[in-house]
Design a protein around this motif. Structure first.
Motif, PDB file in Angstrom:
ATOM      1  N   ASP B 224      38.607 -50.190  40.431  1.00  0.00           N
ATOM      2  CA  ASP B 224      37.575 -50.885  39.662  1.00  0.00           C
ATOM      3  C   ASP B 224      38.140 -52.207  39.135  1.00  0.00           C
ATOM      4  O   ASP B 224      39.038 -52.229  38.291  1.00  0.00           O
ATOM      5  N   ILE B 225      37.613 -53.307  39.628  1.00  0.00           N
ATOM      6  CA  ILE B 225      38.196 -54.611  39.286  1.00  0.00           C
ATOM      7  C   ILE B 225      37.899 -55.032  37.848  1.00  0.00           C
ATOM      8  O   ILE B 225      38.675 -55.757  37.243  1.00  0.00           O
ATOM      9  N   LYS B 226      36.790 -54.554  37.306  1.00  0.00           N
ATOM     10  CA  LYS B 226      36.468 -54.958  35.927  1.00  0.00           C
ATOM     11  C   LYS B 226      37.433 -54.278  34.958  1.00  0.00           C
ATOM     12  O   LYS B 226      37.907 -54.896  33.988  1.00  0.00           O
ATOM     13  N   ASN B 227      37.675 -53.036  35.251  1.00  0.00           N
ATOM     14  CA  ASN B 227      38.682 -52.287  34.521  1.00  0.00           C
ATOM     15  C   ASN B 227      40.023 -53.030  34.547  1.00  0.00           C
ATOM     16  O   ASN B 227      40.679 -53.216  33.517  1.00  0.00           O
ATOM     17  N   ALA B 228      40.406 -53.470  35.741  1.00  0.00           N
ATOM     18  CA  ALA B 228      41.672 -54.181  35.896  1.00  0.00           C
ATOM     19  C   ALA B 228      41.654 -55.496  35.143  1.00  0.00           C
ATOM     20  O   ALA B 228      42.625 -55.884  34.482  1.00  0.00           O
ATOM     21  N   LYS B 229      40.525 -56.185  35.211  1.00  0.00           N
ATOM     22  CA  LYS B 229      40.435 -57.483  34.532  1.00  0.00           C
ATOM     23  C   LYS B 229      40.515 -57.314  33.014  1.00  0.00           C
ATOM     24  O   LYS B 229      41.186 -58.084  32.323  1.00  0.00           O
ATOM     25  N   ASN B 230      39.822 -56.291  32.496  1.00  0.00           N
ATOM     26  CA  ASN B 230      39.860 -56.045  31.058  1.00  0.00           C
ATOM     27  C   ASN B 230      41.274 -55.717  30.587  1.00  0.00           C
ATOM     28  O   ASN B 230      41.709 -56.174  29.538  1.00  0.00           O
ATOM     29  N   SER B 231      41.980 -54.953  31.377  1.00  0.00           N
ATOM     30  CA  SER B 231      43.371 -54.646  31.029  1.00  0.00           C
ATOM     31  C   SER B 231      44.236 -55.896  31.092  1.00  0.00           C
ATOM     32  O   SER B 231      45.086 -56.130  30.236  1.00  0.00           O
ATOM     33  N   LYS B 233      43.568 -58.879  30.517  1.00  0.00           N
ATOM     34  CA  LYS B 233      43.425 -59.749  29.330  1.00  0.00           C
ATOM     35  C   LYS B 233      44.494 -59.431  28.283  1.00  0.00           C
ATOM     36  O   LYS B 233      44.921 -60.301  27.536  1.00  0.00           O
ATOM     37  N   LYS B 234      44.893 -58.156  28.252  1.00  0.00           N
ATOM     38  CA  LYS B 234      45.932 -57.746  27.295  1.00  0.00           C
ATOM     39  C   LYS B 234      47.322 -57.703  27.964  1.00  0.00           C
ATOM     40  O   LYS B 234      48.282 -57.197  27.370  1.00  0.00           O
ATOM     41  N   GLY B 235      47.388 -58.209  29.197  1.00  0.00           N
ATOM     42  CA  GLY B 235      48.677 -58.154  29.911  1.00  0.00           C
ATOM     43  C   GLY B 235      48.995 -56.753  30.395  1.00  0.00           C
ATOM     44  O   GLY B 235      50.158 -56.400  30.610  1.00  0.00           O
ATOM     45  N   GLU B 236      47.953 -55.966  30.585  1.00  0.00           N
ATOM     46  CA  GLU B 236      48.184 -54.580  30.986  1.00  0.00           C
ATOM     47  C   GLU B 236      47.483 -54.237  32.288  1.00  0.00           C
ATOM     48  O   GLU B 236      46.763 -55.065  32.856  1.00  0.00           O
ATOM     49  N   THR B 237      47.717 -53.024  32.733  1.00  0.00           N
ATOM     50  CA  THR B 237      47.051 -52.501  33.926  1.00  0.00           C
ATOM     51  C   THR B 237      46.364 -51.200  33.512  1.00  0.00           C
ATOM     52  O   THR B 237      46.847 -50.518  32.607  1.00  0.00           O
ATOM     53  N   PRO B 238      45.270 -50.848  34.171  1.00  0.00           N
ATOM     54  CA  PRO B 238      44.562 -49.630  33.758  1.00  0.00           C
ATOM     55  C   PRO B 238      45.428 -48.391  33.962  1.00  0.00           C
ATOM     56  O   PRO B 238      45.396 -47.470  33.163  1.00  0.00           O
ATOM     57  N   TYR B 239      46.187 -48.368  35.030  1.00  0.00           N
ATOM     58  CA  TYR B 239      47.039 -47.216  35.315  1.00  0.00           C
ATOM     59  C   TYR B 239      48.467 -47.723  35.465  1.00  0.00           C
ATOM     60  O   TYR B 239      48.715 -48.916  35.407  1.00  0.00           O
ATOM     61  N   THR B 240      49.395 -46.829  35.647  1.00  0.00           N
ATOM     62  CA  THR B 240      50.805 -47.247  35.633  1.00  0.00           C
ATOM     63  C   THR B 240      51.092 -48.272  36.742  1.00  0.00           C
ATOM     64  O   THR B 240      50.829 -48.003  37.904  1.00  0.00           O
ATOM     65  N   PRO B 241      51.604 -49.422  36.367  1.00  0.00           N
ATOM     66  CA  PRO B 241      51.917 -50.441  37.390  1.00  0.00           C
ATOM     67  C   PRO B 241      53.222 -50.127  38.093  1.00  0.00           C
ATOM     68  O   PRO B 241      54.048 -49.357  37.603  1.00  0.00           O
ATOM     69  N   PHE B 242      53.404 -50.745  39.249  1.00  0.00           N
ATOM     70  CA  PHE B 242      54.623 -50.611  40.043  1.00  0.00           C
ATOM     71  C   PHE B 242      55.627 -51.609  39.453  1.00  0.00           C
ATOM     72  O   PHE B 242      55.801 -52.712  39.954  1.00  0.00           O
ATOM     73  N   VAL B 243      56.320 -51.205  38.424  1.00  0.00           N
ATOM     74  CA  VAL B 243      57.141 -52.117  37.622  1.00  0.00           C
ATOM     75  C   VAL B 243      58.166 -52.885  38.469  1.00  0.00           C
ATOM     76  O   VAL B 243      58.272 -54.110  38.385  1.00  0.00           O
ATOM     77  N   SER B 244      58.892 -52.179  39.323  1.00  0.00           N
ATOM     78  CA  SER B 244      59.950 -52.830  40.116  1.00  0.00           C
ATOM     79  C   SER B 244      59.374 -53.939  41.000  1.00  0.00           C
ATOM     80  O   SER B 244      59.970 -55.006  41.157  1.00  0.00           O
ATOM     81  N   LEU B 245      58.228 -53.662  41.589  1.00  0.00           N
ATOM     82  CA  LEU B 245      57.625 -54.664  42.469  1.00  0.00           C
ATOM     83  C   LEU B 245      57.088 -55.864  41.690  1.00  0.00           C
ATOM     84  O   LEU B 245      56.985 -56.959  42.242  1.00  0.00           O
ATOM     85  N   ILE B 246      56.764 -55.654  40.441  1.00  0.00           N
ATOM     86  CA  ILE B 246      56.312 -56.793  39.629  1.00  0.00           C
ATOM     87  C   ILE B 246      57.502 -57.708  39.310  1.00  0.00           C
ATOM     88  O   ILE B 246      57.390 -58.928  39.368  1.00  0.00           O
ATOM     89  N   TYR B 247      58.656 -57.107  39.050  1.00  0.00           N
ATOM     90  CA  TYR B 247      59.890 -57.923  38.929  1.00  0.00           C
ATOM     91  C   TYR B 247      60.081 -58.756  40.208  1.00  0.00           C
ATOM     92  O   TYR B 247      60.388 -59.944  40.175  1.00  0.00           O
TER      93      TYR B 247
END
Lengths: 379, 379
Positions: B224-231, B233-247
């Motif tokens: 759900d992209i709106k869910n993702a967009k709302n998160s 805004k706070k610098g977050e993701t709706p569900y657990t992000p792939f932290v290593s890949l974000i680095y």
């Protein structure tokens, strides 16, 4: 973005699975786990040295174990003959001199090897066995010359002097049968054919060399081999070992064993020939003749039209080669091809050299010659 | 020991400094440090998409964001036109069908591109604007065809349908001007020109697409992209992000920015041409004509005399290329050259192909042709 291609004659590229070992967490170097590991690698490394003699592992550069090869076996005033055909032969003599040995240097021109005739002549004249030590460099990295240690050792015959070989840039890539040929002391280090980062020095010690140790009066502490041997009996090192590199050494010894030393030696010879034929085919000059060319490093003369050859390879293709040392500065480049290097790495170097020459009529010619040689050897 | 040379069209090789980021320790994905990082990469990735639209990052394979590009914007029964020239175009249609869209497939032969004429004809016949979505594949990885998205978008004109582009195997390596060309939704993923391991899906969303989202009745939760967009805004993701890949993404975006997208795009075109000329020169057949050849993957027809071409490259040179998919199985190999690939990598592939052909008269010919093209472009 161009990939880094490290073609200096050491440090060599390190296989990923070896590098990964360097990232393992620390363990207690006086604990069971390290003891077992250190005993294991100290035993397994003998395969590469082709010896049943002790092999001791020091946290040090190659020069450190060269020093160990002097300080442990001689006394000030001892007569040592140093056969030299380049910078590293000269270095060995300098070390001996700095410890007070009476060093006699026998030199041949840069680019030429020591011959059995030269050795035979000198040794046969030593009627009273005044010579205590004989120093050879198996692979003279500064010129790309391989000395024929088997022949040179034979030329010494039964003379009682210790025969000491610097095999830093050759061991594990070139045949060196320590026991069969009767070499008393062999030194090598991690960043060459062992495919490891720099940091470990290795030294093998024959029974005769251990006897010489007992009479040696040169000072030694860090590089004291008896100290190291006594510690090794307990799976330990006298001082803090380079733990990460010992992990990595275990892995690289496994690779060498799995590949088989003979196969590795053959492949180095083959790739050396592949490179040399490629270089010749595009009109560049090799500094050393085929007959005694090193299987691990190839010196190519810098042509008039491409004075900036080393920089060109770096800037245009991110290939790092070494320049000439001392009086060979600006005369040659030295291309390393030892350890973790394969046929297509050599092709890449030749292609880059073709571009450096920059004559469209020669494009592909070096690669063609290289492919021909490789193909004939069987894929 | 032969080095692994990964020449499939993704996952691509990952630069060492990007890989190293994967080894960094975990941090709290709801903490300040991650928030700042995630906001930063979500902003910086817009440069690669050439857009000011939102770009959302999901922990998913490329197919996941293809699904997002359907489920977020349409309702069951919506008429979607899918332009297909290969396996990945077909997959996009399958996803739409599985969500209940009424999909109309317009196909051209494998190895050919979608033309503007085909698009124009279909769209101009849609007098009542029944078509709600139009699906394109920019780079059809299964055949090595590049569709000219700019032209195809122009052929659509003012038709109100959402224009959706699968740019998974092209974005970051091929020109795609999301905003300038008016593309509503672009999807891509990490393991292609982004030079990252697989694991991240990216989707850009135009204002028009956000409006369509509001009316969409297809089910969605994870994507759900709106869910993702709302998160976001706070610098977050709706569900657990792939932290290593974000680095790692932070690092790869830095590399892309430092190199410059335009330069990267030019170099991909250039290396594609280098490879194609090399292949032609040794008598192998290219599956796709130069005019619409992909700059990221090249399909080479498997010759009668070397049926085992894919295995040969793997076994003899440790070069991994992809085979053909579906009806192209055993007909072609596909050589990937996107992301972290340079000229000498291409030379290595050509040399290996010369050995595969195995005709000594052709040795060096492919390399010569390749060097010529590269040299003419300036070193």
């Amino acid at each position: 973005m161009k990939k880094s291609r490290l073609r200096v004659p050491g440090p060599t590229e390190v296989p990923e699975k070896v590098l990964n070992k360097m990232a393992l967490p620390m363990i207690n170097h006086r604990g069971e786990q390290f003891r077992n590991l250190f005993l294991k690698v100290s035993e397994e490394i003998k395969y590469v040295f082709q010896t049943n003699n002790d092999v001791l592992i020091f946290p040090s550069a190659g020069t450190g174990v060269m020093e160990a090869a002097i300080a442990n076996f001689f006394s000030p005033g001892d007569h040592i003959v140093s056969f030299q055909c380049g910078v590293f032969g000269e270095r060995f003599a300098e070390i001996a001199e700095s410890y007070g040995a009476k060093v006699e240097a026998i030199k041949v021109d840069y680019g030429k090897p020591i011959t059995k005739e030269i050795v035979k002549e000198r040794i046969s004249n030593d009627k009273n066995n005044k010579i205590k030590g004989i120093l050879f460099t198996q692979n003279e990295t500064s010129t790309g010359v391989l000395n024929n240690i088997k022949e040179l050792r034979e030329a010494i015959g039964n003379h009682p002097a210790l025969v000491i070989v610097d095999a830093i840039s050759s061991l594990g890539a070139v045949e060196l049968k320590t026991d069969e040929w009767g070499i008393d002391v062999v030194v090598s280090s991690s960043q060459k054919a062992f495919m490891l980062p720099p940091g470990l020095g290795f030294i093998s010690v024959s029974e005769k060399a251990w006897n010489a140790y007992e009479n040696s009066k040169m000072p030694k502490y860090y590089f004291d081999i008896k100290n190291a041997k006594n510690s090794l009996k307990k799976g330990e090192t006298p001082y803090t070992p380079f733990v990460s590199l010992i992990y990595a050494l275990e892995e690289s010894l496994k690779i060498i064993k799995d590949e088989g030393l003979e196969n590795i030696i053959k492949e180095h010879k083959r790739l050396s020939k592949v490179l040399r034929e490629g270089v010749k085919a595009i009109g560049l000059k090799l500094f050393v003749e085929d007959e005694y060319a090193s299987p691990t490093v190839t010196a190519v003369e810098i042509p008039e039209e491409r004075k900036d050859l080393q920089k060109f390879l770096k800037n245009k293709f991110n290939i790092t080669v070494a320049g000439g040392q001392d009086r060979l500065k600006d005369k040659i480049i030295r291309i390393g091809h030892l350890g973790y290097v394969d046929f297509l790495d050599i092709i890449a170097v030749i292609s880059a050299l073709e571009m450096a020459v920059g004559d469209e009529r020669l494009f592909g010619k070096g690669v063609k010659a290289a492919e021909k040689i490789y193909f004939e050897g069987g894929l």
